[in-house]
Motif scaffolding. Structure first.
Motif, PDB file in Angstrom:
ATOM      1  N   LEU A  58       0.746  -1.326  -0.108  1.00  0.00           N
ATOM      2  CA  LEU A  58      -0.006  -0.230  -0.470  1.00  0.00           C
ATOM      3  C   LEU A  58       0.438   1.131   0.182  1.00  0.00           C
ATOM      4  O   LEU A  58       0.350   2.358  -0.727  1.00  0.00           O
ATOM      5  CB  LEU A  58      -0.665  -0.177   1.171  1.00  0.00           C
ATOM      6  N   ILE A  59       2.151   1.424   0.977  1.00  0.00           N
ATOM      7  CA  ILE A  59       2.467   2.043   0.628  1.00  0.00           C
ATOM      8  C   ILE A  59       3.141   2.608  -0.162  1.00  0.00           C
ATOM      9  O   ILE A  59       2.816   4.078  -1.247  1.00  0.00           O
ATOM     10  CB  ILE A  59       4.062   2.085   1.623  1.00  0.00           C
ATOM     11  N   PHE A  60       4.008   1.866  -1.446  1.00  0.00           N
ATOM     12  CA  PHE A  60       4.531   1.551  -2.233  1.00  0.00           C
ATOM     13  C   PHE A  60       3.275   1.549  -3.442  1.00  0.00           C
ATOM     14  O   PHE A  60       4.016   2.661  -4.522  1.00  0.00           O
ATOM     15  CB  PHE A  60       5.526   0.419  -3.013  1.00  0.00           C
TER      16      PHE A  60
ATOM     17  N   LEU B 191       3.837   9.212  -6.537  1.00  0.00           N
ATOM     18  CA  LEU B 191       4.021  10.247  -6.561  1.00  0.00           C
ATOM     19  C   LEU B 191       5.828  10.366  -7.430  1.00  0.00           C
ATOM     20  O   LEU B 191       6.272  11.747  -7.972  1.00  0.00           O
ATOM     21  CB  LEU B 191       4.137  10.587  -4.917  1.00  0.00           C
ATOM     22  N   TRP B 192       6.112   9.333  -6.845  1.00  0.00           N
ATOM     23  CA  TRP B 192       7.618   9.444  -6.964  1.00  0.00           C
ATOM     24  C   TRP B 192       8.116   7.554  -8.361  1.00  0.00           C
ATOM     25  O   TRP B 192       8.005   6.736  -7.814  1.00  0.00           O
ATOM     26  CB  TRP B 192       8.383   9.438  -6.368  1.00  0.00           C
ATOM     27  N   PRO B 193       8.201   7.990  -9.198  1.00  0.00           N
ATOM     28  CA  PRO B 193       7.798   6.569 -10.057  1.00  0.00           C
ATOM     29  C   PRO B 193       8.794   6.067 -10.069  1.00  0.00           C
ATOM     30  O   PRO B 193       8.952   4.440 -10.207  1.00  0.00           O
ATOM     31  CB  PRO B 193       7.281   6.757 -11.727  1.00  0.00           C
ATOM     32  N   ALA B 194       9.820   6.984 -10.117  1.00  0.00           N
ATOM     33  CA  ALA B 194      11.347   6.651 -10.358  1.00  0.00           C
ATOM     34  C   ALA B 194      11.974   5.703  -9.083  1.00  0.00           C
ATOM     35  O   ALA B 194      12.969   4.038  -8.878  1.00  0.00           O
ATOM     36  CB  ALA B 194      12.351   7.536  -9.996  1.00  0.00           C
ATOM     37  N   LEU B 195      11.557   5.209  -7.491  1.00  0.00           N
ATOM     38  CA  LEU B 195      11.488   4.617  -6.657  1.00  0.00           C
ATOM     39  C   LEU B 195      10.117   3.498  -6.557  1.00  0.00           C
ATOM     40  O   LEU B 195      10.275   2.982  -5.368  1.00  0.00           O
ATOM     41  CB  LEU B 195      11.494   5.108  -6.103  1.00  0.00           C
ATOM     42  N   GLY B 196       9.429   3.944  -7.316  1.00  0.00           N
ATOM     43  CA  GLY B 196       7.622   2.870  -7.086  1.00  0.00           C
ATOM     44  C   GLY B 196       7.736   1.272  -7.351  1.00  0.00           C
ATOM     45  O   GLY B 196       9.029   0.526  -7.073  1.00  0.00           O
TER      46      GLY B 196
ATOM     47  N   TRP C 206      15.258   0.158  -7.894  1.00  0.00           N
ATOM     48  CA  TRP C 206      15.732   0.988  -6.660  1.00  0.00           C
ATOM     49  C   TRP C 206      14.595   0.846  -5.523  1.00  0.00           C
ATOM     50  O   TRP C 206      14.886   1.265  -4.164  1.00  0.00           O
ATOM     51  CB  TRP C 206      15.900   2.705  -6.897  1.00  0.00           C
ATOM     52  N   GLY C 207      13.062   1.277  -6.231  1.00  0.00           N
ATOM     53  CA  GLY C 207      12.034   0.297  -4.853  1.00  0.00           C
ATOM     54  C   GLY C 207      12.572  -0.683  -4.530  1.00  0.00           C
ATOM     55  O   GLY C 207      12.377  -0.499  -2.706  1.00  0.00           O
ATOM     56  N   LEU C 208      12.709  -1.657  -5.016  1.00  0.00           N
ATOM     57  CA  LEU C 208      13.395  -3.070  -4.476  1.00  0.00           C
ATOM     58  C   LEU C 208      14.958  -2.679  -3.495  1.00  0.00           C
ATOM     59  O   LEU C 208      14.587  -4.108  -2.372  1.00  0.00           O
ATOM     60  CB  LEU C 208      12.830  -3.887  -5.639  1.00  0.00           C
TER      61      LEU C 208
ATOM     62  N   ALA D 108       8.638  -6.928 -17.692  1.00  0.00           N
ATOM     63  CA  ALA D 108       9.750  -8.253 -17.801  1.00  0.00           C
ATOM     64  C   ALA D 108      11.274  -7.770 -17.574  1.00  0.00           C
ATOM     65  O   ALA D 108      12.036  -8.473 -17.352  1.00  0.00           O
ATOM     66  CB  ALA D 108       9.199  -9.151 -18.914  1.00  0.00           C
ATOM     67  N   ASN D 109      11.969  -6.220 -18.057  1.00  0.00           N
ATOM     68  CA  ASN D 109      12.578  -5.634 -18.462  1.00  0.00           C
ATOM     69  C   ASN D 109      13.440  -5.075 -16.743  1.00  0.00           C
ATOM     70  O   ASN D 109      13.836  -5.371 -16.443  1.00  0.00           O
ATOM     71  CB  ASN D 109      12.390  -4.417 -18.824  1.00  0.00           C
ATOM     72  N   SER D 110      12.064  -5.124 -15.805  1.00  0.00           N
ATOM     73  CA  SER D 110      12.431  -5.482 -13.929  1.00  0.00           C
ATOM     74  C   SER D 110      12.993  -6.143 -12.865  1.00  0.00           C
ATOM     75  O   SER D 110      12.985  -5.796 -12.081  1.00  0.00           O
ATOM     76  CB  SER D 110      11.159  -4.461 -13.772  1.00  0.00           C
ATOM     77  N   LYS D 111      12.363  -7.273 -13.861  1.00  0.00           N
ATOM     78  CA  LYS D 111      12.292  -8.265 -13.217  1.00  0.00           C
ATOM     79  C   LYS D 111      13.947  -8.600 -12.721  1.00  0.00           C
ATOM     80  O   LYS D 111      14.831  -8.642 -12.944  1.00  0.00           O
ATOM     81  CB  LYS D 111      12.355  -9.898 -13.606  1.00  0.00           C
ATOM     82  N   THR D 112      14.753  -9.789 -11.462  1.00  0.00           N
ATOM     83  CA  THR D 112      15.381 -10.540 -11.294  1.00  0.00           C
ATOM     84  C   THR D 112      15.215 -11.425 -10.922  1.00  0.00           C
ATOM     85  O   THR D 112      15.053 -12.183 -12.415  1.00  0.00           O
ATOM     86  CB  THR D 112      15.366  -9.705  -9.646  1.00  0.00           C
TER      87      THR D 112
END
Length: 301
Positions: free
Chosen positions: A144-146, A152-157, A162-164, A243-247
Motif C-alpha cells: 500500500l505504501i509503494f 508520486l515518485w515512479p522512479a522509486l516505485g 531502486w524501490g526494491l 519483464a525488463n525489471s525482473k531479477t
C-alpha cells in the motif's frame, strides 16, 4: 605353545583386529564424509547434465545425456528470454543493497559498541526483536505504501530496482548490526583513546582505525547480504511485474510456470548455472575472511 604354522593365522587376526579398530575410530568418518560429498554433488551434477542435454526437457533429463552434450540451452536462454537484463538487475540490486546495508550496519554497530547513550539497550533489543518476524509479514502494508510512492515518485516505485533496493536495505540491518557489534566489542578501547588523544575525531577513528581492523566481519556480512538479496524471491515477485525489471529469481520462476515446466527445464538449468557464478566469485574473493569473521565476534574479551 605357538608353532610356526600358527604364526600366519595370528598375524592375519592381528591385522584384522587393527583394521576393525581403525574403522571403528577413523574409518567410519571417512565413509560418512564420502557419502556427504556424493549427496551434495548429485544435484550439481544433475543440473549440469540437464543444462548440457540437447533435448532440454524434464522428462528426457538423464544423469549422463545419451544424446551427447551441447550448449544449445545457453544460446536459447539468451534468445528466448531477457536473461541478460535479469542478470544485470540482480547484480545491481544485490551489489548496491549489500554495500549500503554493510556500511549502515557498521555505523550502527560502532555507535552501539563504543558509545553510551539513552535508549541504547532498548535499541539493541528492538533490533533483535524485529528480526524474529520475517519482512514478508508486512507485505500488505509495504504494498500500500509503494502504491502511493509509485504515483508520486515512479522512479522509486513498482517495477524499479531502486524501490526494491530500499526494501532490502531495511531488512538486513538488524542481523548485520548484531554481528558487527560483537566484533567491535573485541577491539580494545585503548585504540580509540589513543587516537582521540592524538586529536582524531569519531569519524577519523571509525574510518581509519576501526574499519581496517573489522575487515573480516565486513566481508562476512557483505557475503551474507549478497547471497540473501540475489536469491530473494517473495518480495521481488510482488514488486517486479515488468519483464525488463525482473531479477533472476523472478524471471527464472516464470520459465517453470504452467505447461512450460517440462519444455523449459533445460533452459532453466542453464540459467541456474549462470546464476551461481556471481555468488561463487564473491565467496572466493572473501573466503579468507569468512572463518575469522564468523568466530571472532562470538566471544567477548
Amino acid at each position: 605353545m605357538t608353532t610356526y604354522a600358527d604364526a600366519p593365522v595370528a598375524n592375519r587376526n592381528a591385522t584384522r583386529r587393527a583394521k576393525n579398530r581403525w574403522f571403528a575410530q577413523v574409518g567410519w568418518r571417512h565413509l560418512v564424509g564420502v557419502l556427504a560429498v556424493v549427496f551434495s554433488l548429485f544435484p550439481i551434477v544433475f543440473v549440469c547434465s540437464a543444462a548440457l542435454n540437447p533435448l532440454g526437457t524434464l522428462s528426457s533429463t538423464e544423469l549422463v545425456p545419451s544424446g551427447g552434450m551441447s550448449l544449445g540451452n545457453f544460446s536459447e536462454l539468451f534468445q528466448r528470454t531477457a536473461f541478460a537484463r535479469w542478470f544485470l538487475n540482480s547484480l545491481l540490486v544485490a551489489g548496491v543493497a549489500s554495500f549500503a546495508s554493510v556500511f549502515l550496519s557498521a555505523l550502527a554497530a560502532y555507535a552501539f559498541s563504543r558509545m553510551r547513550f539513552r535508549g541504547r539497550r532498548v535499541g539493541l533489543l528492538s533490533l533483535l526483536l524485529i528480526q524474529m518476524f520475517p519482512q514478508f509479514l508486512a507485505i500488505v502494508a509495504i504494498f500500500l505504501i509503494f502504491t502511493t510512492v509509485t504515483d508520486l515518485w515512479p522512479a522509486l516505485g513498482f517495477d524499479t530496482p531502486w524501490g526494491l533496493f530500499l526494501l532490502y536495505l531495511g531488512g538486513a540491518l538488524g542481523v548485520n548490526t548484531w554481528l558487527m557489534k560483537g566484533f567491535f566489542d573485541t577491539l580494545p578501547r585503548e585504540l580509540d583513546e589513543s587516537a582521540t588523544m592524538d586529536g582524531a575525531t569519531h569519524a577519523q577513528v571509525f574510518f581509519r582505525i576501526m574499519l581496517p581492523l573489522v575487515a573480516p566481519i565486513l566481508a562476512v556480512t557483505a557475503l551474507l547480504s549478497f547471497i540473501g538479496t540475489i536469491n530473494e524471491f517473495l518480495i521481488a515477485n510482488v514488486f517486479l511485474r515488468d519483464a525488463n525489471s525482473k531479477t533472476l529469481a523472478v524471471g527464472m520462476y516464470g520459465l517453470l510456470q504452467g505447461n512450460e515446466r517440462n519444455t523449459n527445464f533445460g533452459i532453466f538449468a542453464a540459467a541456474t548455472l549462470l546464476t551461481a557464478i556471481p555468488t561463487v566469485l564473491v565467496f572466493q574473493l572473501l573466503q579468507r575472511y569468512i572463518v575469522s569473521g564468523l568466530t571472532a565476534g562470538a566471544v567477548k574479551g
